[in-house]
Design an enzyme around this catalytic site. Structure first.
Site, mmCIF file in Angstrom:
data_model
loop_
_atom_site.group_PDB
_atom_site.id
_atom_site.type_symbol
_atom_site.label_atom_id
_atom_site.label_comp_id
_atom_site.label_asym_id
_atom_site.label_seq_id
_atom_site.Cartn_x
_atom_site.Cartn_y
_atom_site.Cartn_z
ATOM 1 N N LYS A 91 -9.179 8.350 2.712
ATOM 2 C CA LYS A 91 -9.702 7.091 2.759
ATOM 3 C C LYS A 91 -11.213 6.964 3.186
ATOM 4 O O LYS A 91 -12.016 6.076 2.884
ATOM 5 C CB LYS A 91 -8.947 5.863 3.233
ATOM 6 C CG LYS A 91 -7.643 5.711 2.400
ATOM 7 C CD LYS A 91 -6.611 4.572 3.038
ATOM 8 C CE LYS A 91 -5.442 4.526 2.261
ATOM 9 N NZ LYS A 91 -4.327 5.524 2.487
ATOM 10 N N PHE A 104 1.954 -3.173 3.943
ATOM 11 C CA PHE A 104 2.172 -4.846 4.407
ATOM 12 C C PHE A 104 3.814 -4.978 3.827
ATOM 13 O O PHE A 104 4.063 -4.597 3.149
ATOM 14 C CB PHE A 104 1.257 -5.812 3.606
ATOM 15 C CG PHE A 104 -0.114 -5.918 4.087
ATOM 16 C CD1 PHE A 104 -0.657 -5.103 5.187
ATOM 17 C CD2 PHE A 104 -0.929 -6.770 3.548
ATOM 18 C CE1 PHE A 104 -1.804 -5.260 5.560
ATOM 19 C CE2 PHE A 104 -2.275 -7.018 3.950
ATOM 20 C CZ PHE A 104 -2.674 -6.256 4.994
ATOM 21 N N HIS A 155 -9.748 2.502 0.156
ATOM 22 C CA HIS A 155 -8.295 2.195 0.272
ATOM 23 C C HIS A 155 -7.911 1.682 -1.179
ATOM 24 O O HIS A 155 -8.330 0.585 -1.657
ATOM 25 C CB HIS A 155 -7.795 1.036 1.137
ATOM 26 C CG HIS A 155 -6.371 0.847 1.384
ATOM 27 N ND1 HIS A 155 -5.525 1.567 0.517
ATOM 28 C CD2 HIS A 155 -5.728 0.578 2.454
ATOM 29 C CE1 HIS A 155 -4.103 1.271 0.970
ATOM 30 N NE2 HIS A 155 -4.322 0.710 2.134
ATOM 31 N N CYS A 204 0.826 -1.182 -0.089
ATOM 32 C CA CYS A 204 0.100 0.072 -0.261
ATOM 33 C C CYS A 204 0.690 1.360 -0.106
ATOM 34 O O CYS A 204 0.163 2.240 0.095
ATOM 35 C CB CYS A 204 -1.056 -0.075 1.149
ATOM 36 S SG CYS A 204 -1.911 -1.706 1.031
ATOM 37 N N GLU A 208 -1.051 5.178 13.823
ATOM 38 C CA GLU A 208 -0.472 6.455 13.285
ATOM 39 C C GLU A 208 -0.913 7.885 14.026
ATOM 40 O O GLU A 208 -0.067 8.606 14.155
ATOM 41 C CB GLU A 208 -1.472 6.603 11.934
ATOM 42 C CG GLU A 208 -0.576 7.426 10.853
ATOM 43 C CD GLU A 208 -1.451 7.319 9.575
ATOM 44 O OE1 GLU A 208 -2.470 6.668 9.370
ATOM 45 O OE2 GLU A 208 -1.155 8.189 8.731
ATOM 46 N N HIS A 260 -2.036 8.233 6.383
ATOM 47 C CA HIS A 260 -2.457 6.947 5.604
ATOM 48 C C HIS A 260 -3.853 6.447 6.020
ATOM 49 O O HIS A 260 -4.659 5.990 5.139
ATOM 50 C CB HIS A 260 -1.248 5.763 6.095
ATOM 51 C CG HIS A 260 -1.484 4.524 5.287
ATOM 52 N ND1 HIS A 260 -1.366 4.458 3.990
ATOM 53 C CD2 HIS A 260 -1.663 3.228 5.698
ATOM 54 C CE1 HIS A 260 -1.360 3.224 3.438
ATOM 55 N NE2 HIS A 260 -1.638 2.455 4.531
#
Lengths: 404, 88
Positions: A327, A392, A332, A157, A308, A297
């Site tokens: 998002k 990831f 996403h 991502c 975060e 993010h």
């Protein structure tokens, strides 16, 4: 000499629409794009954020995976907005760097289904060239006649953000004068959706799709799978100045780290994100209190948003920056997210307006204490803005954009 | 044959974006700028649409549109096609 990388053009294809304008309006209105998806009707999670209609256009469309079509459309818009004409540049001095998490997975999945049901005879000869993840970059180079370096970056991502950083390095090394860099992914497929659901990564709120993606909210329960592409035109400042191009913002610094902690979970204290932020700020020569804004993010998963927010609270005690996550509106978009959100960060600087986070109602203990923009866009001058992308594999990227 | 030929013209123009004005029975697939992968994709598409065992190892850019239509027609005549269902 100040020769920072200039952003001179952007192009977007997102669930908010085809083009920068419709995407920016969707995000600024905090308008959710998640809907029930008929193609996922037999899956555990039946919603997604889809690009509304495949971009129209001519030229070998039958050859391309869906993600490549997004990318080619976004790239054309980016070039137009940069005032660049492929007939006029030296194609050997142009680079293409495209981030994608899964390449042409949509094609692979469809062909594999055919393979299992009717055997090898009916396989398309385009299966490999449409699927291989590097082919998005290859097709873009072919489409525009670009003969400089072209490559793909894959950091899940964070792929789109990694592509932008890689393009900066190519520019700084003198390997090119112009770079088209960004990300694309079309992972809204039954297999990808079911596999993410099996991990517990997706929101289960299919019955209430438009409110499912809720970054930093106390009731967040996972992300909503989306798709799209974002492309930025990058040049060294001197090159942009020499052709009198309008600079939207500068990509003045970046930081990249790896968690080395867990395959998919973020480091509990966000050590990697904190280190990437410090690296980006050092690169710019700025202090934490200089940061006006963070495009987070903010995936809407319980863990990401907690970590975060924890990092943001810890790093900016004196002058908390405004924070948003796109998002909530766009879902996403996987490997495209880093590039789409980089483009939104550029727009935040250019318009001196920070878009709100869709669907946020109240924080929990872990996401409280940050200056999250909610409800409505906030006009305020933004001189230094960061864009976070995490993937990831423990990949952390922070991009630092400054006003021109 | 005519029905197959007409279908082929539609397929070439719709999917492969060939200008229909350029297509005649004697035009080769090479002339229509179908490369080797495109020619195989054309055969695979015809296999699926007509439900026929069209062998794509014989696919070649040197074939004319009429050649392809003739091969498809022969296979259709040999089998027991259900055109209403096979043609999309």
């Amino acid at each position: 000499m100040n020769d920072e990388v200039a952003v001179t053009g952007i192009g977007l294809v997102t669930p908010g629409g085809i083009g920068v304008k419709s995407t920016w309006e969707t995000v600024c209105a905090a308008r959710p794009t998640a809907h029930t998806d008929p193609l996922l009707s037999d899956m555990p999670v039946t919603m997604s954020c889809r690009v509304p209609a495949l971009p129209a256009g001519r030229g070998r469309l039958w050859r391309f995976d869906r993600g490549t079509r997004f990318l080619l459309t976004a790239a054309r818009e980016a070039l137009d907005s940069a005032g660049l004409d492929p007939a006029e540049w030296d194609p050997a001095r142009v680079a293409v760097v495209v981030g994608t998490a899964a390449g042409g997975i949509d094609t692979l999945e469809a062909q594999h289904h055919k393979f299992l049901t009717t055997g090898p005879t009916s396989l398309s000869p385009l299966t490999m060239p449409a699927f291989l993840p590097n082919m998005t970059a290859g097709h873009l180079a072919l489409d525009l006649g670009i003969t400089g370096p072209s490559l793909q970056t894959s950091t899940a991502c964070a792929s789109g953000a990694t592509a932008l950083i890689t393009a900066c390095l190519l520019l700084k090394a003198g390997a090119c004068d112009i770079a088209l860099a960004g990300g694309t992914d079309a992972m809204v497929t039954p297999l990808c959706s079911a596999a993410f659901a099996k991990m517990g990564a997706l929101s289960k709120r299919s019955h209430d799709a438009s409110r499912a993606s809720r970054p930093f909210d106390k009731d967040r329960d996972g992300f909503v799978l989306g798709e799209g592409a974002g492309v930025l035109v990058l040049e060294r400042g001197s090159h942009a100045a020499a052709r009198a191009a309008h600079t939207l913002a500068r990509l003045a610094g970046h930081g990249t780290t790896s968690d080395a902690h867990h395959p998919t979970a973020p480091h509990p204290e966000g050590a990697g994100l904190r280190a990437a932020t410090r690296a980006a700020l050092a690169h710019v020569g700025a202090a934490p209190e200089d940061v006006d804004h963070i495009n987070a993010h903010g995936t809407s998963t319980p863990l990401n948003d907690s970590v975060e927010a924890t990092v943001i609270r810890g790093l900016y005690p004196r002058r908390p920056p405004s924070v948003t996550s796109a998002k909530g509106a766009l879902g996403h978009t996987m490997g495209a997210a880093g590039a789409i959100e980089a483009a939104l960060t550029v727009l935040t600087i250019a318009h001196a307006t920070t878009p709100p986070t869709a669907n946020f109602s109240a924080p929990d203990a872990t996401t409280d204490g940050i200056d999250l923009i909610t409800t409505a866009a906030r006009p305020h001058p933004v001189r230094l803005a960061l864009s976070h992308s995490l993937g990831f594999g423990g990949h952390n990227t922070v991009l630092a954009f400054t006003a021109p | 044959m005519d029905r197959v030929y007409d279908h082929l013209v539609t397929l070439l123009s719709d999917k492969f974006e060939v200008d229909p004005e350029r297509i005649t029975p004697d035009t080769t697939l090479d002339t229509l700028e179908l490369d080797s992968l495109a020619v195989v994709e054309l055969y695979v598409t015809l296999q699926e649409q007509w439900q026929i065992p069209l062998d794509d190892s014989t696919a070649s850019g040197e074939l004319t549109v009429a050649d392809v239509a003739r091969t498809v027609t022969t296979l259709l005549d040999a089998g027991e096609p259900a055109p209403g269902q096979a043609v999309q």
